[in-house]
Design a protein around this motif. Structure first.
Motif, mmCIF file in Angstrom:
data_model
loop_
_atom_site.group_PDB
_atom_site.id
_atom_site.type_symbol
_atom_site.label_atom_id
_atom_site.label_comp_id
_atom_site.label_asym_id
_atom_site.label_seq_id
_atom_site.Cartn_x
_atom_site.Cartn_y
_atom_site.Cartn_z
ATOM 1 N N GLY A 292 0.899 -1.356 -0.142
ATOM 2 C CA GLY A 292 0.213 0.014 -0.034
ATOM 3 C C GLY A 292 0.946 1.305 -0.048
ATOM 4 O O GLY A 292 2.218 1.260 0.215
ATOM 5 N N THR A 293 0.096 2.432 -0.066
ATOM 6 C CA THR A 293 0.795 3.817 -0.243
ATOM 7 C C THR A 293 0.013 4.403 0.666
ATOM 8 O O THR A 293 -1.254 4.500 1.064
ATOM 9 C CB THR A 293 0.858 4.230 -1.671
ATOM 10 N N ILE A 294 0.717 5.120 1.572
ATOM 11 C CA ILE A 294 0.234 6.428 2.461
ATOM 12 C C ILE A 294 0.036 7.617 1.908
ATOM 13 O O ILE A 294 0.860 7.991 1.385
ATOM 14 C CB ILE A 294 1.139 6.436 3.687
ATOM 15 N N LYS A 295 -1.459 7.961 2.250
ATOM 16 C CA LYS A 295 -1.822 9.744 1.727
ATOM 17 C C LYS A 295 -2.289 10.300 2.938
ATOM 18 O O LYS A 295 -3.097 9.419 3.659
ATOM 19 C CB LYS A 295 -2.440 9.432 0.603
ATOM 20 N N PRO A 296 -2.684 11.448 3.004
ATOM 21 C CA PRO A 296 -3.162 12.264 4.069
ATOM 22 C C PRO A 296 -4.887 11.812 3.618
ATOM 23 O O PRO A 296 -5.238 11.556 2.546
ATOM 24 C CB PRO A 296 -3.060 13.653 3.730
ATOM 25 N N ARG A 297 -5.633 11.603 4.528
ATOM 26 C CA ARG A 297 -6.989 11.293 4.555
ATOM 27 C C ARG A 297 -7.734 12.813 4.198
ATOM 28 O O ARG A 297 -8.672 12.486 3.197
ATOM 29 C CB ARG A 297 -7.633 11.026 6.027
ATOM 30 N N GLU A 298 -7.170 13.921 4.515
ATOM 31 C CA GLU A 298 -7.808 15.206 3.950
ATOM 32 C C GLU A 298 -6.807 15.897 3.635
ATOM 33 O O GLU A 298 -5.808 16.326 4.372
ATOM 34 C CB GLU A 298 -8.566 15.886 5.179
ATOM 35 N N SER A 299 -6.868 16.615 2.429
ATOM 36 C CA SER A 299 -6.083 17.293 1.675
ATOM 37 C C SER A 299 -6.837 18.232 0.638
ATOM 38 O O SER A 299 -7.927 17.949 0.181
ATOM 39 C CB SER A 299 -4.910 16.544 1.061
ATOM 40 N N GLN B 91 -0.233 22.788 -1.864
ATOM 41 C CA GLN B 91 -0.880 22.059 -1.049
ATOM 42 C C GLN B 91 -0.976 21.835 0.465
ATOM 43 O O GLN B 91 0.017 21.683 0.734
ATOM 44 C CB GLN B 91 -0.603 20.466 -1.646
ATOM 45 N N ILE B 92 -2.199 21.629 1.065
ATOM 46 C CA ILE B 92 -2.350 21.524 2.256
ATOM 47 C C ILE B 92 -2.727 20.152 2.708
ATOM 48 O O ILE B 92 -3.924 19.882 2.043
ATOM 49 C CB ILE B 92 -2.775 22.839 2.948
ATOM 50 N N ALA B 93 -2.398 19.300 3.738
ATOM 51 C CA ALA B 93 -2.916 18.270 4.277
ATOM 52 C C ALA B 93 -3.027 18.149 5.787
ATOM 53 O O ALA B 93 -2.285 18.811 6.433
ATOM 54 C CB ALA B 93 -2.223 17.272 3.614
ATOM 55 N N ASP B 94 -4.067 17.548 6.263
ATOM 56 C CA ASP B 94 -4.158 17.147 7.503
ATOM 57 C C ASP B 94 -3.368 15.954 7.823
ATOM 58 O O ASP B 94 -3.755 14.680 7.585
ATOM 59 C CB ASP B 94 -5.684 17.195 8.026
ATOM 60 N N LEU B 95 -2.299 15.932 8.440
ATOM 61 C CA LEU B 95 -1.303 14.801 8.737
ATOM 62 C C LEU B 95 -1.708 13.934 9.975
ATOM 63 O O LEU B 95 -1.015 13.222 10.474
ATOM 64 C CB LEU B 95 0.023 15.243 8.762
ATOM 65 N N THR C 192 -4.216 12.506 10.655
ATOM 66 C CA THR C 192 -5.074 10.951 10.101
ATOM 67 C C THR C 192 -4.496 10.493 8.713
ATOM 68 O O THR C 192 -4.860 11.462 7.980
ATOM 69 C CB THR C 192 -6.582 11.018 10.400
ATOM 70 N N MET C 193 -3.936 9.353 8.602
ATOM 71 C CA MET C 193 -3.555 9.011 7.182
ATOM 72 C C MET C 193 -4.473 8.039 6.586
ATOM 73 O O MET C 193 -5.029 7.247 7.510
ATOM 74 C CB MET C 193 -2.007 8.439 7.292
ATOM 75 N N ARG C 194 -4.391 7.898 5.402
ATOM 76 C CA ARG C 194 -5.050 6.936 4.584
ATOM 77 C C ARG C 194 -4.150 6.168 3.974
ATOM 78 O O ARG C 194 -3.115 6.549 3.249
ATOM 79 C CB ARG C 194 -6.177 7.681 3.837
ATOM 80 N N VAL C 195 -4.400 4.644 3.934
ATOM 81 C CA VAL C 195 -3.633 3.879 3.239
ATOM 82 C C VAL C 195 -4.224 3.315 2.181
ATOM 83 O O VAL C 195 -5.540 2.907 2.185
ATOM 84 C CB VAL C 195 -2.986 2.704 4.268
ATOM 85 N N GLN C 196 -3.889 3.327 1.016
ATOM 86 C CA GLN C 196 -4.327 2.764 -0.209
ATOM 87 C C GLN C 196 -3.645 1.727 -0.530
ATOM 88 O O GLN C 196 -2.667 1.524 -1.159
ATOM 89 C CB GLN C 196 -4.452 3.768 -1.486
ATOM 90 N N ALA C 197 -4.177 0.207 -0.241
ATOM 91 C CA ALA C 197 -3.568 -0.901 -0.555
ATOM 92 C C ALA C 197 -4.320 -1.710 -1.682
ATOM 93 O O ALA C 197 -5.339 -1.643 -2.130
ATOM 94 C CB ALA C 197 -3.761 -1.897 0.634
ATOM 95 N N SER C 198 -3.269 -2.188 -2.672
ATOM 96 C CA SER C 198 -3.700 -2.975 -3.797
ATOM 97 C C SER C 198 -3.807 -4.361 -3.602
ATOM 98 O O SER C 198 -2.779 -4.972 -3.271
ATOM 99 C CB SER C 198 -2.624 -2.613 -4.997
ATOM 100 N N VAL C 199 -5.027 -5.101 -3.817
ATOM 101 C CA VAL C 199 -5.149 -6.275 -3.550
ATOM 102 C C VAL C 199 -5.665 -6.934 -4.866
ATOM 103 O O VAL C 199 -6.355 -6.413 -5.715
ATOM 104 C CB VAL C 199 -6.355 -6.458 -2.502
ATOM 105 N N SER C 200 -4.899 -8.071 -5.176
ATOM 106 C CA SER C 200 -5.057 -8.788 -6.378
ATOM 107 C C SER C 200 -6.411 -9.272 -6.504
ATOM 108 O O SER C 200 -7.071 -9.606 -5.420
ATOM 109 C CB SER C 200 -4.054 -10.029 -6.396
ATOM 110 N N GLU C 201 -6.755 -9.355 -7.691
ATOM 111 C CA GLU C 201 -8.365 -10.117 -8.005
ATOM 112 C C GLU C 201 -8.604 -11.511 -7.469
ATOM 113 O O GLU C 201 -9.728 -11.919 -7.185
ATOM 114 C CB GLU C 201 -8.623 -10.207 -9.516
#
Length: 380
Positions: free
Chosen positions: A52-59, A214-218, A220-229
């Motif tokens: 997965g990749t970490i991104k800000p939940r709110e930006s 770009q402004i982000a609230d750090l 709370t972070m959001r993880v976007q994980a890639s799951v195989s089919e």
């Protein structure tokens, strides 16, 4: 006569022949060797691994809505800003001139309106006088009609001027709004991640909104994980998740699945049939200490099933049946050395073990592998 020494040798020879015969008979018998494992209690955990990749939940990407030169930048990357804080200023001299021009024009129209209202008042007085004179046969009808027409023209001029004033007022409001856009404020509380411009740079907002920062609230972070089919059908909303970052494998964060995106995520070339199909799974995690940073890569484990302190058996000791997905066959090694086949019911399972519900008891020996030899010495 056989003396005592000869008798001893004879006895030894008979015993040796008898022992050799027994050993020959014993070693030539068939032999079945069982490899077993004792049934015990343990933990069951089945996981789906993903990256997965970490991104800000709110930006938010802050842009500039007016064209002009950036005169001041009040923040730098990494600064913490509050909602409503001034971030930057754009050269506003042209916009200020437009506002001043609009105010002057509106003042002029207000003066003209006063003039036309005075003309309406005078025309109303003349009309009333002509009506009185006409009723007393002291003036011709033509003079009365002229007075009525003069009043109508004056009233129309007032309406026309009021419409121009409304139009000018609307334009002035728009110019004031554009002038306010020359001062860029923070739309949210957060951390400045990046700044795309420099002081003195000229931006053109006629065709699109140029990016500023770009402004982000750090927090709370959001993880976007890639799951195989192949594994996405095992993921459900609310199941536990744990992950670590590539730079800090010793620390483990915990969360739960928040959302499963229904459409697959692909690369830039969607026409390629060789690309693996993956689905994006989202979950949030608190970041009060700031250890998680945008863009970090994570190793994610989705815990699809788990159980603690249950009776577990190795899957190698179980044989599936066609009756039910929970029914298996197992061989149990009895104290007399013989194997007994039993039907067992299993529950949760992982890649190596399964939870045993019925059929065998903890402490019994499960047969994992069987080797049959025609002669016992073949196993030596």
């Amino acid at each position: 006569m056989i003396n005592r020494k000869q008798r001893a040798w004879l006895f030894f020879l008979v015993a040796l022949i008898t022992g050799a015969s027994v050993f020959w008979w014993w070693s030539s018998r068939p032999l079945t060797v069982y490899q077993t494992q004792r049934l015990s209690t343990g933990n069951i955990e089945a996981v789906v691994a993903a990256i997965g990749t970490i991104k800000p939940r709110e930006s938010v990407d802050v842009g500039v809505q007016v064209s002009g030169q950036i005169t001041r930048l009040y923040v730098e990357p990494g600064d913490t800003v509050e909602k409503g804080q001034l971030l930057a200023e754009v050269d506003a001299r042209v916009l200020e001139a437009a506002v001043e021009s609009g105010r002057a024009e509106l003042t002029m129209l207000e003066a003209q309106l006063e003039e036309h209202l005075a003309e309406v008042t005078l025309s109303e007085q003349k009309q009333r006088r002509q009506i009185w004179l006409f009723k007393n046969n002291s003036t011709p009808e033509e003079e009365l009609q002229t007075a009525q027409a003069t009043l109508a023209v004056a009233q129309a001029r007032v309406k026309q001027l009021q419409a121009r004033m409304q139009q000018t007022g609307s334009q002035l409001k728009a110019d004031k709004t554009r002038l306010s856009y020359s001062r860029i404020y923070a739309p949210m509380t957060g951390t400045v991640l990046s700044i795309a411009v420099k002081e003195g740079q000229t931006l053109n907002a006629n065709y699109q909104t140029p990016p500023l920062l770009q402004i982000a609230d750090l927090s709370t972070m959001r993880v976007q994980a890639s799951v195989s089919e192949a594994d996405i059908h095992r993921i459900r909303r609310g199941i536990p998740v744990r992950f670590n970052t590539l730079g800090n494998t010793a620390r483990v964060w915990h969360s739960e699945v928040r959302q499963i995106m229904p459409a697959p995520s692909r690369g830039d070339d969607d026409s390629s049939e060789l690309l693996a199909v993956t689905y994006t799974v989202l979950f949030d995690v608190a970041n009060s200490d700031g250890a998680l940073m945008p863009g970090m890569t994570t190793e994610v484990d989705f815990v699809v099933t788990s159980a603690s302190d249950v009776t577990v058996a190795p899957l190698a000791a179980l044989s599936a049946t066609t009756a039910s997905s929970e029914l298996y066959l197992a061989q149990v090694l009895l104290p007399n050395g013989h194997a007994e086949q039993r039907q067992v019911t299993v529950g949760r399972r992982d890649r190596l073990r399964a939870e045993v519900l019925t059929g065998v008891q903890p402490g019994e020996q499960l047969v994992i592998d069987t080797q049959s030899h025609t002669r016992r010495w073949d196993s030596w």
